[in-house]
Every structure is written in C-alpha cells, then in structure tokens.
Design a protein around this motif. Structure first.
Motif: not given
Ligand code: ZN
Ligand code: AMP
Length: 460
Positions: A2, A4, A211, A226, A236-237, A240
């Motif tokens: 994945y 971003c 996400c 990722h 952000h991570h 997530e």
């Molecule tokens: Zn993301």
C-alpha cells in the motif's frame, strides 16, 4: 503493498514524484525477483485541514501532533481556480496520472479514491466506536489514542511527549479527550463543500481513515509493505496503525518504508515554500524527461537528495549516453535479441544491489560497467533490457524505431572510407565520417587498423 498517494489539489511537485518513484521501484524490484505484487495507491480527493509547508516550517516542535489545523488545500484550490472541489480533484488526478506515466511509474493494481469509499470509512469508524476506541463530540468523531497501547511507537513517540499547543494562534479543540486524539469524521462544518450523511451527522471523513479503510478493502492484512514520505512517520502512519489494528485486532503492516525528501538548498521542496518544481519546469531543461528518473536513481531512497539544475542536466547527458549505447547494441544485433545471453557476472551484481534495500546507486554503477563491457552486442542488449525492467529509464519503442536499413549504408561507407584512406585521400575520407555523423549520428573509431562505429548524439 500500500502506497500513500497524492492529495489532488495541485500539480504534484518533483519532490512528491520522488516518493511515488519509491513505490514503483519496489514493485519493479519485487517483480524482477519473481514475487507477485498486488499494489494499491490511494488518491486523496477529500479536502482536509492541513498545515501548509510554511506553517510547518515555523514550528519549533517538529513532532507535530495536531495536523488538523491550517488550511484545506482542496477548498483553497477550488477558490483559486474558480472550480468546484470535485473539478479540482478530477483535474489534478488526471494530471497526476499523466505525470507518473511520463516518469515510467507504473499504474498500481488499484487506485481507490477516498470519495468513492465513504461507506467503507463509515463502517470502520462505527466499528471503532463500538469497540470503545472512538468517541463522538459536537465537533467530530475522535480516535481515543489513550485506549490504544503503543500509540505512536512507529515514530518513537509516546503520548507524554506529544505537544498540545502547536502554535499560539491555533485553536485547540477542547472536546478532545487527549491531545493526540485525531479526527475520524468531521462534523458541523457547513462551509465545507464535500459533505456526506453519517450516523453522527453530516460531515466528511478525516484524512487517516481512508488509508485504513481502503487498504482493508483491497489488501489482506497484515500488508507486507506500506510506503510514504518520511513526513508520514510522525502522524499519518501512527494514526493508520492505530485505526487498523484497533478495528481488526490484527497486525496492520509488516514493513514500513519511507522515502526521504528531495530538497533545494538543503530545504524540503514544498509547494508553499516557493521552491517547488513540476515536470513542466523540468521539461524545459532536459532533452528527455526520464533524466529526472535517472537523477532520482542516483540517490538511495533513504538519503535526502538535493536538487539542482546542474545535477539534472548531468543526469540528462548520462542518460543520452545510455540511450546511444542501447541504439548501437540494437542496430548491431540487427534488432534481434533471440540467442542473446544475460551477462551473468553483471546480472549477479545488479541483483545483489537491488536486493540490498534497493540500492539504486550501486545498480547504476553496474549499468556503467555494462556500458564498458566487452561482449557480443546481443548479450549487451538483453542484459540492458533486463536491468531496465527495474531502472525504467529507456523508451524501448524509440530504440526499436532505429532504421535497420542504415546498416548496409554504414558498412558500405566504412569500406569506401578505408579505400580512400589507403589512397591517402584524407579529405574525402573525412567527408564520409562527417556524412555518417550528420545523417545517422554514427561515430567512427579507428583502432589497430579496424574501424568500428557507434551511435553518438554528441560529436565528441
Ligand atoms: Zn496513508
Ligand atoms: P501530499 O500530496 O502532500 O500528501 O504528498 C504526497 C507524497 O509526497 C507524500 O508521501 C509526501 O511524503 C511526499 N513528499 C512531499 N514533499 C516531498 C519532498 N520534498 N520530497 C519527497 N517526498 C515528498
């Protein structure tokens, strides 16, 4: 895997492109090593409040906790360009796809848009509320970071270290239970152009949830890899991870890979910092846009890379040389790769380089060795093609446009020139040399009584 993806509110900078190249390289490297890759990259087309680069640069605390302040870049772009946010998203998504294609960045298997996955996000938020990981206030649905042990570990942070007031002039939402809590669903912002109905009222999703929701839809968990830029390590991570692991009770990701920044004069290249370039700017300076790709490959993805026009132009020259080499090998093999063998000593080195945390500078050094290597042209050609599966710097359609019909004439002219030289008719023989260069970019080289030729775009 994945990745971003971009927020589609303006044309991506070449800094952004560097981080998307990492995703492409990973896919190519794993495919080269015979892995099957399922790749997902999201398109962020819902506007969110984010700090501008300028705001970020004014912070004295780099460990920003509350990114949900500042401006909504999509809304701002819509005003600036006199479009709706939907039009902005559509327009810049199209430009993004064109830009990555120009850099030979392959399309992922899925490119889900946040706005096409509102239901999935609502389902996940509901799930988080029912499991006690989220709460609803009059402002938003928040993720309760105090309920998630190990929150922020990816960034090496713990909750106590998180700063609350990032800037004096920034409003802090007092309905939050903990400073690090972040928005899953924004409520009560009637001026925001994108609104959807939800069990908690009209609003729109927070940035991080897309996400988690989309990677759960398209990929089996835990996800192997990722990626994102290093700026995602802080907020952000970790968010997530918290959302996904709280919702599924499973590990979210096995390996995180973060691309380092592209800088200008040592400062991160960013749109609102006024130091950003796009592919359009690059196109004015190089003969081949893939020179930018070559330039990116000269630095390891974990290294900060400083951008200068000089280094880009040097990359352009180097790439021209490689393309000339490809054309020479192609012509001399008469366009036929059948029977060509991959040069195994070089291939082994190349493979070791890419297996070693995608060490592209070393891979390029192996490419340089190939350019000097003594072997049959067919072998050189198939080896180059093999390496280019990962490098992606050569447009093979262009190579295959080389006119094989020129081979006869080249050989005839070389014979004729040798006769002239034997008769010491130097000016006539020089005229043939000039003719071949002007007509075909063919350069002659006399060594030990033998004349060889190669394609050379520069007359040196
Ligand atoms: Zn993301
Ligand atoms: P954004 O569209 O702002 O979400 O950014 C898209 C991606 O580009 C993110 O993964 C960022 O980490 C990355 N990025 C932003 N600026 C740079 C830069 N100067 N160099 C490398 N990557 C960057």
């Amino acid at each position: 895997m994945y990745n971003c993806g971009p927020t589609v509110y303006s044309r991506v900078t070449i800094g952004n492109l560097r981080s998307f190249l990492l995703a492409d390289l990973l896919k190519r490297v794993f495919s080269y090593l015979d892995f099957e890759v399922l790749q997902v990259m999201n398109i962020t087309d819902v506007g969110h409040l984010t700090m501008t680069d300028e705001q970020k640069s004014k912070l004295n605390n780099p460990e920003i906790t509350d990114t949900e302040i500042g401006v909504d870049r999509m809304e701002k772009a819509a005003k600036r360009e006199n479009m709706t946010v939907w039009e902005v998203a559509e327009y810049y998504t199209k430009l993004f796809l064109e830009d990555i294609e120009k850099l030979n960045i392959g399309l992922p298997n899925h490119m889900p848009k946040a706005t096409d996955h509102i239901d999935e996000q609502i389902v996940m938020i509901n799930d988080l509320i029912s499991k006690g990981y989220a709460y609803v206030t009059k402002t938003a649905v928040y993720f309760d970071t105090s309920r998630f042990p190990g929150y922020g570990l990816l960034a090496g942070q713990d909750l106590d270290q998180k700063a609350v007031a990032v800037r004096d002039d920034v409003e802090y939402d007092s309905t939050k239970r903990n400073p690090a809590d972040f928005r899953l669903w924004q409520l009560n912002q009637p001026d925001h152009s994108m609104q959807w109905d939800s069990p908690w009222g009209k609003g729109y999703p927070g940035w991080h949830i897309e996400c988690s929701a989309m990677s759960l839809k398209y990929l089996q968990q835990p996800i192997d890899i990722h990626t994102g830029g290093v700026d995602h390590i802080a907020v952000h991570h970790p968010n997530e991870i918290a959302q996904s692991e709280a919702a599924t009770g499973q590990k979210f990701v096995n390996y995180w890979m973060h691309g380092a920044f592209l800088t200008v004069d040592g400062k991160r290249m960013g749109k609102s910092l006024g130091n950003a370039y796009t592919l359009e700017d690059v196109a004015l300076r190089v003969s081949n846009l893939l020179a930018l790709r070559y330039f990116f490959l000269t630095a390891h993805y974990r290294q900060v890379q400083n951008f200068t026009w000089d280094s880009l132009e040097a990359a352009d020259k180097r790439l021209t040389l490689i393309i000339d080499f490809a054309k020479t090998c192609y012509l001399k093999s008469k366009g036929e790769t059948k029977g060509g063998k991959i040069i195994s000593v070089l291939e082994k080195k190349f493979r070791e380089a890419i297996e070693n945390d995608i060490n592209m500078p070393i891979a390029l050094a192996v490419l340089s060795e190939l350019l000097e290597y003594e072997a049959a042209e067919k072998d050189l050609l198939v080896t180059l093609k093999q390496f280019d599966q990962v490098l992606g710097i050569i447009d093979w359609e262009e190579i295959e446009k080389c006119d094989l019909g020129m081979l006869n004439e080249i050989n005839e002219k070389i014979d004729e020139r040798n006769r002239l030289r034997n008769n010491k008719q130097w000016s006539e023989s020089d005229a043939i040399r000039d003719y071949l260069f002007t007509k075909y970019l063919v350069q002659l080289e006399d060594r030990d009584g033998v004349t060889t030729w190669r394609i050379s775009s520069t007359n040196d």
